[in-house]
Write a protein that holds these residues in place. Structure first.
Motif, PDB file in Angstrom:
ATOM      1  N   LYS A 143       0.806  -1.229   0.000  1.00  0.00           N
ATOM      2  CA  LYS A 143       0.000   0.000   0.000  1.00  0.00           C
ATOM      3  C   LYS A 143       0.841   1.282   0.000  1.00  0.00           C
ATOM      4  O   LYS A 143       0.421   2.316   0.521  1.00  0.00           O
ATOM      5  CB  LYS A 143      -0.964   0.002   1.201  1.00  0.00           C
ATOM      6  N   GLU A 144       2.019   1.204  -0.593  1.00  0.00           N
ATOM      7  CA  GLU A 144       2.888   2.381  -0.652  1.00  0.00           C
ATOM      8  C   GLU A 144       2.744   3.077  -2.002  1.00  0.00           C
ATOM      9  O   GLU A 144       2.426   2.453  -3.009  1.00  0.00           O
ATOM     10  CB  GLU A 144       4.352   1.976  -0.433  1.00  0.00           C
ATOM     11  N   PHE A 145       2.997   4.389  -1.994  1.00  0.00           N
ATOM     12  CA  PHE A 145       2.958   5.142  -3.240  1.00  0.00           C
ATOM     13  C   PHE A 145       3.990   4.592  -4.230  1.00  0.00           C
ATOM     14  O   PHE A 145       5.078   4.159  -3.835  1.00  0.00           O
ATOM     15  CB  PHE A 145       3.277   6.619  -2.987  1.00  0.00           C
ATOM     16  N   PRO A 146       3.682   4.626  -5.529  1.00  0.00           N
ATOM     17  CA  PRO A 146       4.652   4.164  -6.536  1.00  0.00           C
ATOM     18  C   PRO A 146       5.789   5.174  -6.728  1.00  0.00           C
ATOM     19  O   PRO A 146       5.732   6.301  -6.227  1.00  0.00           O
ATOM     20  CB  PRO A 146       3.795   4.065  -7.801  1.00  0.00           C
ATOM     21  N   VAL A 147       6.800   4.752  -7.450  1.00  0.00           N
ATOM     22  CA  VAL A 147       7.949   5.596  -7.789  1.00  0.00           C
ATOM     23  C   VAL A 147       8.087   5.591  -9.314  1.00  0.00           C
ATOM     24  O   VAL A 147       7.805   4.587  -9.974  1.00  0.00           O
ATOM     25  CB  VAL A 147       9.240   5.069  -7.117  1.00  0.00           C
ATOM     26  N   LYS A 148       8.545   6.696  -9.871  1.00  0.00           N
ATOM     27  CA  LYS A 148       8.552   6.897 -11.314  1.00  0.00           C
ATOM     28  C   LYS A 148       9.664   6.165 -12.071  1.00  0.00           C
ATOM     29  O   LYS A 148       9.700   6.203 -13.307  1.00  0.00           O
ATOM     30  CB  LYS A 148       8.680   8.396 -11.616  1.00  0.00           C
ATOM     31  N   ASP A 149      10.581   5.475 -11.406  1.00  0.00           N
ATOM     32  CA  ASP A 149      11.766   4.910 -12.061  1.00  0.00           C
ATOM     33  C   ASP A 149      11.435   4.090 -13.314  1.00  0.00           C
ATOM     34  O   ASP A 149      12.063   4.255 -14.368  1.00  0.00           O
ATOM     35  CB  ASP A 149      12.542   4.026 -11.072  1.00  0.00           C
ATOM     36  N   THR A 150      10.467   3.194 -13.195  1.00  0.00           N
ATOM     37  CA  THR A 150      10.123   2.341 -14.333  1.00  0.00           C
ATOM     38  C   THR A 150       9.589   3.164 -15.493  1.00  0.00           C
ATOM     39  O   THR A 150       9.906   2.892 -16.663  1.00  0.00           O
ATOM     40  CB  THR A 150       9.076   1.287 -13.916  1.00  0.00           C
ATOM     41  N   LEU A 151       8.793   4.184 -15.189  1.00  0.00           N
ATOM     42  CA  LEU A 151       8.261   5.054 -16.240  1.00  0.00           C
ATOM     43  C   LEU A 151       9.392   5.819 -16.939  1.00  0.00           C
ATOM     44  O   LEU A 151       9.347   6.031 -18.157  1.00  0.00           O
ATOM     45  CB  LEU A 151       7.248   6.049 -15.657  1.00  0.00           C
ATOM     46  N   ASP A 152      10.398   6.216 -16.172  1.00  0.00           N
ATOM     47  CA  ASP A 152      11.540   6.927 -16.766  1.00  0.00           C
ATOM     48  C   ASP A 152      12.288   6.043 -17.756  1.00  0.00           C
ATOM     49  O   ASP A 152      12.755   6.505 -18.803  1.00  0.00           O
ATOM     50  CB  ASP A 152      12.500   7.395 -15.670  1.00  0.00           C
ATOM     51  N   GLY A 209      -8.325  11.530  -8.007  1.00  0.00           N
ATOM     52  CA  GLY A 209      -7.995  12.778  -8.679  1.00  0.00           C
ATOM     53  C   GLY A 209      -7.207  13.749  -7.821  1.00  0.00           C
ATOM     54  O   GLY A 209      -6.888  14.855  -8.267  1.00  0.00           O
ATOM     55  N   HIS A 210      -6.859  13.349  -6.601  1.00  0.00           N
ATOM     56  CA  HIS A 210      -6.149  14.253  -5.694  1.00  0.00           C
ATOM     57  C   HIS A 210      -4.663  13.940  -5.574  1.00  0.00           C
ATOM     58  O   HIS A 210      -3.979  14.478  -4.704  1.00  0.00           O
ATOM     59  CB  HIS A 210      -6.808  14.230  -4.317  1.00  0.00           C
ATOM     60  N   ALA A 211      -4.177  13.057  -6.402  1.00  0.00           N
ATOM     61  CA  ALA A 211      -2.751  12.760  -6.475  1.00  0.00           C
ATOM     62  C   ALA A 211      -2.456  12.284  -7.892  1.00  0.00           C
ATOM     63  O   ALA A 211      -3.365  11.863  -8.615  1.00  0.00           O
ATOM     64  CB  ALA A 211      -2.346  11.690  -5.458  1.00  0.00           C
ATOM     65  N   ALA A 212      -1.195  12.359  -8.274  1.00  0.00           N
ATOM     66  CA  ALA A 212      -0.803  11.909  -9.610  1.00  0.00           C
ATOM     67  C   ALA A 212       0.619  11.387  -9.574  1.00  0.00           C
ATOM     68  O   ALA A 212       1.443  11.809  -8.752  1.00  0.00           O
ATOM     69  CB  ALA A 212      -0.920  13.040 -10.616  1.00  0.00           C
ATOM     70  N   LEU A 213       0.892  10.451 -10.471  1.00  0.00           N
ATOM     71  CA  LEU A 213       2.248   9.968 -10.695  1.00  0.00           C
ATOM     72  C   LEU A 213       2.702  10.475 -12.052  1.00  0.00           C
ATOM     73  O   LEU A 213       2.013  10.282 -13.058  1.00  0.00           O
ATOM     74  CB  LEU A 213       2.293   8.442 -10.671  1.00  0.00           C
ATOM     75  N   VAL A 214       3.852  11.143 -12.077  1.00  0.00           N
ATOM     76  CA  VAL A 214       4.403  11.646 -13.334  1.00  0.00           C
ATOM     77  C   VAL A 214       5.836  11.150 -13.488  1.00  0.00           C
ATOM     78  O   VAL A 214       6.471  10.739 -12.517  1.00  0.00           O
ATOM     79  CB  VAL A 214       4.373  13.188 -13.386  1.00  0.00           C
ATOM     80  N   ASN A 215       6.330  11.176 -14.718  1.00  0.00           N
ATOM     81  CA  ASN A 215       7.716  10.750 -14.946  1.00  0.00           C
ATOM     82  C   ASN A 215       8.652  11.954 -14.985  1.00  0.00           C
ATOM     83  O   ASN A 215       8.217  13.115 -14.864  1.00  0.00           O
ATOM     84  CB  ASN A 215       7.821   9.900 -16.208  1.00  0.00           C
ATOM     85  N   LYS A 216       9.945  11.660 -15.157  1.00  0.00           N
ATOM     86  CA  LYS A 216      10.955  12.727 -15.141  1.00  0.00           C
ATOM     87  C   LYS A 216      10.718  13.740 -16.260  1.00  0.00           C
ATOM     88  O   LYS A 216      10.913  14.948 -16.066  1.00  0.00           O
ATOM     89  CB  LYS A 216      12.349  12.123 -15.283  1.00  0.00           C
ATOM     90  N   LYS A 217      10.303  13.254 -17.429  1.00  0.00           N
ATOM     91  CA  LYS A 217      10.054  14.158 -18.551  1.00  0.00           C
ATOM     92  C   LYS A 217       8.996  15.192 -18.190  1.00  0.00           C
ATOM     93  O   LYS A 217       9.143  16.381 -18.495  1.00  0.00           O
ATOM     94  CB  LYS A 217       9.625  13.348 -19.775  1.00  0.00           C
ATOM     95  N   ALA A 218       7.940  14.763 -17.540  1.00  0.00           N
ATOM     96  CA  ALA A 218       6.875  15.686 -17.142  1.00  0.00           C
ATOM     97  C   ALA A 218       7.364  16.660 -16.075  1.00  0.00           C
ATOM     98  O   ALA A 218       7.051  17.860 -16.109  1.00  0.00           O
ATOM     99  CB  ALA A 218       5.673  14.904 -16.633  1.00  0.00           C
ATOM    100  N   LEU A 219       8.154  16.153 -15.113  1.00  0.00           N
ATOM    101  CA  LEU A 219       8.715  17.027 -14.085  1.00  0.00           C
ATOM    102  C   LEU A 219       9.600  18.101 -14.703  1.00  0.00           C
ATOM    103  O   LEU A 219       9.543  19.282 -14.321  1.00  0.00           O
ATOM    104  CB  LEU A 219       9.508  16.212 -13.070  1.00  0.00           C
ATOM    105  N   ASP A 220      10.427  17.688 -15.655  1.00  0.00           N
ATOM    106  CA  ASP A 220      11.342  18.635 -16.300  1.00  0.00           C
ATOM    107  C   ASP A 220      10.583  19.703 -17.076  1.00  0.00           C
ATOM    108  O   ASP A 220      10.910  20.901 -17.017  1.00  0.00           O
ATOM    109  CB  ASP A 220      12.297  17.898 -17.238  1.00  0.00           C
ATOM    110  N   LEU A 221       9.550  19.281 -17.815  1.00  0.00           N
ATOM    111  CA  LEU A 221       8.761  20.239 -18.595  1.00  0.00           C
ATOM    112  C   LEU A 221       8.056  21.249 -17.694  1.00  0.00           C
ATOM    113  O   LEU A 221       7.885  22.416 -18.054  1.00  0.00           O
ATOM    114  CB  LEU A 221       7.736  19.507 -19.456  1.00  0.00           C
ATOM    115  N   ALA A 222       7.658  20.790 -16.496  1.00  0.00           N
ATOM    116  CA  ALA A 222       6.963  21.672 -15.561  1.00  0.00           C
ATOM    117  C   ALA A 222       7.920  22.476 -14.690  1.00  0.00           C
ATOM    118  O   ALA A 222       7.484  23.353 -13.935  1.00  0.00           O
ATOM    119  CB  ALA A 222       6.034  20.845 -14.664  1.00  0.00           C
ATOM    120  N   GLY A 223       9.224  22.174 -14.789  1.00  0.00           N
ATOM    121  CA  GLY A 223      10.217  22.892 -13.994  1.00  0.00           C
ATOM    122  C   GLY A 223      10.171  22.539 -12.515  1.00  0.00           C
ATOM    123  O   GLY A 223      10.571  23.333 -11.658  1.00  0.00           O
TER     124      GLY A 223
END
Length: 546
Positions: free
Chosen positions: A140-149, A164-178
């Protein structure tokens, strides 16, 4: 003299018998009609003209006084007013149907597998998905983006949690959003990967932090938005919904809905809560509520806190399973107080999402400070999920309406006690106790967070069990609703919460002729059979959906 009296009597009978029948559009007869009127009486038949009920009564009464272009023999089936979902996300549901479906994934691996399959047919610049829930996974732990990266190094990904109150994003999305490790956002949180020597973002964003990425995702075209609405309408009619309360829409979507309704493309009746953006507030407070036969804009939607599943719900005391976390408000206390005063000076309702006991207490007190004890403003607390025992009375004292989703109780019951402990949970999902405060309880589903089928919510409200009958005796069954209360919640009480009780929510003369025929009578069949019940047909104005 006696002969004259008898003659006159039979002459009157002859006149009545010869009186021509009134012409109507549709007669429905030989049904078991639950009118849901003030006495909750049943009938056998009704007549419809120009999209409204003109008469309701016994078969002989209706068939004897009316003739119709179309006559429908209901064959003894149960008929109910058109069902109303008092809290959902109609537009978002239609949009989600084009995205990667992550609902029901039992592991992170299954989620990744679905994404890979989706990516093979999806050719857009982003991969968008929704529906994952870490509470269904081992650990029951939150996922980590490593596999998506690794799998999607060049394609930005945004995957909303089921609420809808949380989201998982990858590094590309983080970078684009700064977004970096030192990024901070009010009313939101960035989750860090556990056990790393160097601080590293996990890719999980909570509440307002999600907006940092959402705002850079390309917007859909008008035609794409139109298709979202049509798809949502199609699925709603299949399950008997004729009115939906969309809990948070931007003005451009509301305008599109109005345009499509005026063209006859969109027939669903929609009570639209305008999102509490500056644009919406400026426009609607200036121009006032908007009302047509199909669209009603008379409320603003606010978010006090997040969700219990992602620990964004604002609590009076720390989470039982995360003693250093207590959740948070999504804006400053002064902001909500200022907004309440502004909306109290207008004709609009204020409808606020409140999950945690702290958020509920705070917003109840804010409402009370501007409403006073004698009001008919029908301001709503959406969800009213965890309420401290001292605060229930405030709903009745200040005529504040709790708008709830019974299926949330049976979705969350497996892990809610882990989050807040057994004692606090007694004030959770307390629908009976909430209903008793004002004598009404509008109900909905929160779809696409939950199933779009309102009969599942009806079952959850009454049985307080899942589809296999767990738990035995029902989850906190003292807060179960009766079948009559559950039906009122999705008909007349929902209409009342929208200021629409004079035009819908019951089968009575003068109201819109919205009704649904079911293949089973949910008011009488064994509880477990409610889950097998199907919609035979849905009727709304000039539309018959079989």
């Amino acid at each position: 003299m006696k002969f004259k009296i008898l003659y006159f009597f039979f002459f009157c009978l002859w006149i009545i018998a010869c009186k021509p029948k009134q012409k109507v559009d549709i007669i429905v007869h030989h049904g078991l009609v639950y009118t849901v009127d003030s006495s909750f009486k049943t009938a056998e038949a009704f007549a419809i003209k120009d999209g409204k009920f003109v008469a309701v009564g016994a078969n002989d009464e209706i068939l004897g006084h009316y003739t119709a272009n179309k006559t429908i023999d209901a064959g003894g089936k149960a008929i109910f007013p058109g069902l109303i979902d008092a809290h959902c996300h109609f537009y978002s549901y239609g949009k989600m149907k084009t995205e990667a479906d992550l609902v029901g994934c039992l592991s992170f691996k299954e989620m990744v597998d679905r994404l890979v399959a989706y990516s093979k047919t999806n050719k857009s610049s982003w991969i968008i998905g929704r529906g994952w829930d870490q509470n269904r996974w081992s650990g029951k732990e939150f996922p980590v983006k490593d596999t998506l990266d690794l799998l999607f190094p060049y394609t930005p990904i945004y995957l909303s949690r089921v609420d809808g109150h949380a989201a998982l994003v990858n590094k590309k999305a983080l970078d684009l959003a700064g977004i970096k490790v030192d990024t901070r956002v009010q009313g939101g949180q960035l989750i860090f990967a556990q056990g790393r020597v160097i601080a590293e973002l996990s890719g999980v964003l909570i509440d307002n932090a999600c907006d940092l990425v959402k705002k850079i995702i390309p917007l859909p075209s008008k035609e794409e938005m139109r298709q979202y609405l049509l798809k949502a309408q199609e699925d709603c009619f299949k399950v008997g919904l004729t009115t939906v309360d969309d809990a948070g829409l931007d003005k451009n979507i509301i305008d599109l809905i109005d345009e499509m309704q005026k063209k006859g493309e969109l027939k669903m009746r929609i009570y639209a809560m305008a999102s509490s953006t500056d644009e919406n507030l400026d426009y609607y407070l200036k121009h006032g509520p908007y009302k047509s036969d199909y669209l009603h804009v008379c409320a603003f939607k606010f978010y006090a806190d997040g969700a219990l599943g992602s620990r964004g719900a604002c609590l009076l005391k720390p989470y039982s399973d995360k003693p250093k976390e207590q959740g948070f408000l999504l804006n400053t206390p002064n902001y909500f107080k200022r907004m309440a005063k502004k909306i109290a000076a207008s004709p609009f309702q204020m409808n606020t999402h409140c999950i945690g006991d702290s958020a509920n207490r705070f917003m109840l007190d804010v409402y009370a400070s501007v409403l006073g004890e004698n009001n008919n403003r029908r301001w709503r607390i959406e969800h009213a999920q965890i309420v401290n025992k001292e605060d229930f009375v405030k709903f009745g004292m200040y005529h504040i309406i709790p708008s709830v989703q019974p299926i949330h109780a049976t979705s969350d019951m497996y892990w809610a006690a882990d989050r807040i402990g057994v004692e606090r949970l007694k004030g959770g999902y307390a629908y009976k106790q909430l209903m008793q405060q004002n004598g009404v309880l509008p109900t909905g589903s929160d779809f696409p967070v939950e199933s779009i089928n309102p009969l599942l919510g009806f079952y959850a409200a009454v049985a307080r069990q899942d589809s296999i009958g767990f738990p035995n005796g029902g989850f906190q069954h003292e807060n179960a609703l009766t079948r009559e209360e559950a039906l009122k919640g999705m008909t007349i009480w929902a209409a009342w919460s929208n200021f629409e009780e004079k035009e819908k929510g019951s089968i009575e003369p003068g109201k819109f002729a919205d009704y649904v025929i079911l293949d089973k009578d949910i008011m009488k069949i064994p509880l477990k059979d409610i889950l097998k019940t199907k919609v035979f047909s849905t009727y709304l104005y000039d539309l018959m959906q079989d």
